[in-house]
Write an enzyme that holds these catalytic residues in place. Sequence first.
Site, PDB file in Angstrom:
ATOM      1  N   CYS A  83       0.832  -1.203   0.000  1.00  0.00           N
ATOM      2  CA  CYS A  83       0.000   0.000   0.000  1.00  0.00           C
ATOM      3  C   CYS A  83       0.870   1.259   0.000  1.00  0.00           C
ATOM      4  CB  CYS A  83      -0.987  -0.037   1.175  1.00  0.00           C
ATOM      5  SG  CYS A  83      -2.275   1.208   1.063  1.00  0.00           S
ATOM      6  N   HIS A 193      -3.866  -5.017   0.026  1.00  0.00           N
ATOM      7  CA  HIS A 193      -3.432  -5.495   1.341  1.00  0.00           C
ATOM      8  C   HIS A 193      -3.500  -7.019   1.403  1.00  0.00           C
ATOM      9  CE1 HIS A 193      -3.192  -1.619   3.466  1.00  0.00           C
ATOM     10  NE2 HIS A 193      -4.093  -1.243   2.567  1.00  0.00           N
ATOM     11  N   GLU A 195      -2.480  -8.858   3.692  1.00  0.00           N
ATOM     12  CA  GLU A 195      -2.800  -9.256   5.077  1.00  0.00           C
ATOM     13  C   GLU A 195      -4.294  -9.166   5.370  1.00  0.00           C
ATOM     14  OE1 GLU A 195      -1.661  -6.387   4.149  1.00  0.00           O
ATOM     15  OE2 GLU A 195      -2.352  -4.775   5.474  1.00  0.00           O
TER      16      GLU A 195
END
Lengths: 215, 258
Positions: A83, A193, A195
């Site tokens: 990001c 993202h 994650e």
Amino acid sequence: MQTIAVVDYGMGNLRSVVNALQVVCDKGDQVILTSDPQQLLDAERIVFPGQGAAGDCMRAIDEYGLREAITVAAAGRPFLGICMGMQVLIDYSEENQGTDCLGIFRGQVKYFGDGHSDPSGVKLKVPHMGWNRVMQTAAHPLWRSIEDGSRFYFVHSYYLEVEDPGLVAATTDYGIRFTSAIARDNVFALQCHPEKSADTGLQLLRNFVNWDGQP
Amino acid sequence: MSLAKRIIPCLDVDNGRVVKGVKFVEIRDAGDPVENARRYNLEGADELTFLDITASSDNRDTMVHVVEDVAREVFIPLTVGGGIRELSDIRRMLNAGADKVSINTAAVFNPEFVAEAADRFGSQCIVVAVDAKRVSEPGEAGRWQIFTHGGRKPTGIDVLEWVARMDAYGAGEILLTSMDRDGTRIGFDNELTRQVSEAVRVPVIASGGVGNLKHLADGILEGKADAVLAASIFHFGEFRISEAKAFMRSQGVEVRDD
């Protein structure tokens, strides 16, 4: 046995990045969250996340004295930008009336614009928030076991425009077609993202922790 | 377009336990937030929202632990609402692993709080929750006001003006609940949703009134929402997220299915 360092410069929710890496790495591996330049330089792998505005991020990087360590790490070992951690690798961002960034890659970061719309004229919301398709434009070890066009979670209002088309590893459509991942040598960086992208994202992180740093 | 419309289950948490919990056979403990979150993630939920309904502020720490536990195992975006009044509340939730916090009453009483929060933590993690109630007479053009205290207290604030202001202050997303429809199971107030969605630059999540799968699709197609939030139709095992997605896809709504 390896140490994976997540760069902590006070920008955003890094807990999820650490949690996700812990799920995918080997039992003997160590995942550390650190602001210490020396610890970054001692780690085998670097994850460089980030959220918020480019101006704040660059200021924080300098306040923590991390500019040099990040640049050195990005020059020699497996390095993953996420990001804002991808955007600030570039020369310059339009955000905050113009922000000079790390300049590791040539290009610019641009705003989607308030009147952003799709080709048929339908208004598109900014930030670009949610699950969108990541189209792999170049083969890369980090795409292993990830289907081309898989959806990842995005949240951003600015996007990357690189000078060298050879850097582009993936694109995503949102009104325009923008660069959603770049790769060169030991560096891989993406706008979305991993994650927060469920199993697809965990697979990408698993690929990263097992990557030898060769494209 | 290739950005998927999102389906977000909302879980009410009281003293660390999910209330009105899912009745899935796979779940041994219907009140366990982690089990619920894991289940919804497996079914393809695009995000999760936890609403802390704990009455006593002494027990707020419990919610922090809930977020920590869920964030350790479930890797989709997590939003936490309820009792977010200070910057320190936001910091604690983000540090625990939340991706966004939703601010409701505190924004109404102190709109600058939203600007401060967005400035400090970034717009991407600030959701402004808006409880709207129709105040126009039947037959009149629609007008809605912000209400507080679960829809009991009018504030005199016009909803469309309010959401534009919250957008300008840096809200990253609007969670819009129709207090007229909440709990009715007759569908979203799609006229309200559409007007709000057109009044702001940021994504809008429709909430309040879902009773069946068509309501979810209508919120997107008629209400122009970017995401739909529902509680009871998922919790009671009536519909699965996967069924909701299959139905929405059949109606031409783009959803995440991979």
